[in-house]
Enzyme design. Structure first.
Site, PDB file in Angstrom:
ATOM      1  N   ASP A  30      -0.713 -25.762  -9.387  1.00  0.00           N
ATOM      2  CA  ASP A  30      -0.904 -25.984 -10.571  1.00  0.00           C
ATOM      3  C   ASP A  30       0.407 -25.553 -11.576  1.00  0.00           C
ATOM      4  O   ASP A  30       0.997 -24.480 -11.136  1.00  0.00           O
ATOM      5  CB  ASP A  30      -2.422 -25.004 -10.948  1.00  0.00           C
ATOM      6  CG  ASP A  30      -2.722 -25.595 -12.432  1.00  0.00           C
ATOM      7  OD1 ASP A  30      -3.967 -26.163 -12.238  1.00  0.00           O
ATOM      8  OD2 ASP A  30      -2.218 -25.368 -13.370  1.00  0.00           O
ATOM      9  N   HIS A  46      -8.719 -42.436  -6.180  1.00  0.00           N
ATOM     10  CA  HIS A  46      -9.353 -41.947  -7.504  1.00  0.00           C
ATOM     11  C   HIS A  46     -10.778 -41.946  -7.412  1.00  0.00           C
ATOM     12  O   HIS A  46     -11.382 -42.810  -7.164  1.00  0.00           O
ATOM     13  CB  HIS A  46      -8.610 -42.787  -8.441  1.00  0.00           C
ATOM     14  CG  HIS A  46      -9.272 -42.321  -9.983  1.00  0.00           C
ATOM     15  ND1 HIS A  46      -8.398 -41.717 -10.758  1.00  0.00           N
ATOM     16  CD2 HIS A  46     -10.294 -42.859 -10.607  1.00  0.00           C
ATOM     17  CE1 HIS A  46      -9.137 -41.187 -11.839  1.00  0.00           C
ATOM     18  NE2 HIS A  46     -10.237 -42.113 -11.925  1.00  0.00           N
ATOM     19  N   HIS A  97      -9.474 -36.988 -12.790  1.00  0.00           N
ATOM     20  CA  HIS A  97      -9.502 -37.317 -11.313  1.00  0.00           C
ATOM     21  C   HIS A  97      -9.962 -36.058 -10.419  1.00  0.00           C
ATOM     22  O   HIS A  97      -9.397 -35.127 -10.750  1.00  0.00           O
ATOM     23  CB  HIS A  97      -7.864 -37.687 -10.872  1.00  0.00           C
ATOM     24  CG  HIS A  97      -7.735 -38.022  -9.368  1.00  0.00           C
ATOM     25  ND1 HIS A  97      -7.024 -39.145  -9.194  1.00  0.00           N
ATOM     26  CD2 HIS A  97      -8.015 -37.419  -8.227  1.00  0.00           C
ATOM     27  CE1 HIS A  97      -6.706 -39.239  -7.760  1.00  0.00           C
ATOM     28  NE2 HIS A  97      -7.489 -38.178  -7.430  1.00  0.00           N
ATOM     29  N   HIS A  99     -10.739 -32.979  -8.899  1.00  0.00           N
ATOM     30  CA  HIS A  99      -9.824 -32.012  -8.255  1.00  0.00           C
ATOM     31  C   HIS A  99     -10.726 -30.627  -7.911  1.00  0.00           C
ATOM     32  O   HIS A  99     -11.517 -30.196  -8.583  1.00  0.00           O
ATOM     33  CB  HIS A  99      -8.737 -31.883  -9.124  1.00  0.00           C
ATOM     34  CG  HIS A  99      -8.859 -31.623 -10.399  1.00  0.00           C
ATOM     35  ND1 HIS A  99      -9.290 -32.414 -11.308  1.00  0.00           N
ATOM     36  CD2 HIS A  99      -8.686 -30.426 -11.306  1.00  0.00           C
ATOM     37  CE1 HIS A  99      -9.418 -32.034 -12.443  1.00  0.00           C
ATOM     38  NE2 HIS A  99      -9.224 -30.749 -12.365  1.00  0.00           N
TER      39      HIS A  99
HETATM   40  P1  AMP Z   1      -9.354 -29.035 -15.377  1.00  0.00           P
HETATM   41  O1  AMP Z   1      -9.094 -28.356 -16.355  1.00  0.00           O
HETATM   42  O2  AMP Z   1     -10.474 -28.791 -14.196  1.00  0.00           O
HETATM   43  O3  AMP Z   1      -9.335 -30.532 -15.473  1.00  0.00           O
HETATM   44  O4  AMP Z   1      -7.935 -28.826 -14.436  1.00  0.00           O
HETATM   45  C1  AMP Z   1      -6.643 -29.462 -14.506  1.00  0.00           C
HETATM   46  C2  AMP Z   1      -5.761 -28.650 -13.988  1.00  0.00           C
HETATM   47  O5  AMP Z   1      -4.533 -29.421 -14.017  1.00  0.00           O
HETATM   48  C3  AMP Z   1      -5.178 -27.658 -14.913  1.00  0.00           C
HETATM   49  O6  AMP Z   1      -5.130 -26.526 -14.236  1.00  0.00           O
HETATM   50  C4  AMP Z   1      -3.699 -27.932 -15.139  1.00  0.00           C
HETATM   51  O7  AMP Z   1      -2.863 -26.773 -15.567  1.00  0.00           O
HETATM   52  C5  AMP Z   1      -3.373 -28.771 -14.200  1.00  0.00           C
HETATM   53  N1  AMP Z   1      -2.270 -29.755 -14.486  1.00  0.00           N
HETATM   54  C6  AMP Z   1      -2.340 -30.589 -15.578  1.00  0.00           C
HETATM   55  N2  AMP Z   1      -0.921 -31.259 -15.271  1.00  0.00           N
HETATM   56  C7  AMP Z   1      -0.295 -30.894 -14.200  1.00  0.00           C
HETATM   57  C8  AMP Z   1       0.688 -31.232 -13.640  1.00  0.00           C
HETATM   58  N3  AMP Z   1       1.690 -32.232 -14.112  1.00  0.00           N
HETATM   59  N4  AMP Z   1       1.170 -30.764 -12.300  1.00  0.00           N
HETATM   60  C9  AMP Z   1       0.281 -29.817 -12.019  1.00  0.00           C
HETATM   61  N5  AMP Z   1      -0.909 -29.101 -12.462  1.00  0.00           N
HETATM   62  C10 AMP Z   1      -1.291 -29.862 -13.782  1.00  0.00           C
HETATM   63 ZN    ZN Z   2      -6.518 -40.815 -10.404  1.00  0.00          ZN
END
Ligand code: AMP
Ligand code: ZN
Length: 113
Positions: A30, A46, A97, A99
């Site tokens: 992250d 996706h 997406h 996660h």
């Molecule tokens: P959520 O808020 O549950 O949708 O989590 C999205 C997560 O993706 C957050 O913890 C962000 O810090 C992480 N994130 C967003 N962009 C990136 C990126 N380019 N590389 C790695 N993590 C990312």
């Molecule tokens: Zn996606």
């Protein structure tokens, strides 16, 4: 999906720090870690969110959790880790997406905020 950040990460169009990969799953660090170990674990295919898991795609969620077990072993997280899925804007989902946040290497309070 053309405009999806995590699909672009899977495709290598946006850089990421890879933690684990197999046929179905990709895991990466992250960008804004909330614990000393914070991975994002995703199905390569996706799915927008937990609310769109179906009988056709639910096996991918099983693959995600199989991958999490492997990551826990590789990274020595077996004494405890937390898996978090935010579903929907009100729950804090910012990337649509599906996660799973894999958090470890600190005491994780309960209940979560
Ligand atoms: P959520 O808020 O549950 O949708 O989590 C999205 C997560 O993706 C957050 O913890 C962000 O810090 C992480 N994130 C967003 N962009 C990136 C990126 N380019 N590389 C790695 N993590 C990312
Ligand atoms: Zn996606």
């Amino acid at each position: 999906m053309a405009d999806c950040l995590f699909c672009k990460i899977v495709a290598g169009e946006i850089p990421s720090t890879k933690i684990y990969e197999d046929e179905y799953v990709y895991a990466f660090a992250d960008i804004a870690p909330q614990a000393p170990f914070h991975a994002i674990v995703i199905p390569k295919e996706h799915i927008c969110c937990a609310n769109k898991i179906t009988s056709e795609n639910s096996f991918l969620i099983g693959k995600v959790f199989e991958a999490i077990q492997k990551i826990a072993e590789l990274e020595n997280l077996e004494d405890g880790y937390r898996v978090v899925n935010n579903c929907g804007e009100k729950a804090g989902q910012t990337v649509f997406h599906i996660h799973f946040h894999l958090l470890a290497r600190r005491d994780l309070g309960w209940p979560p905020g």
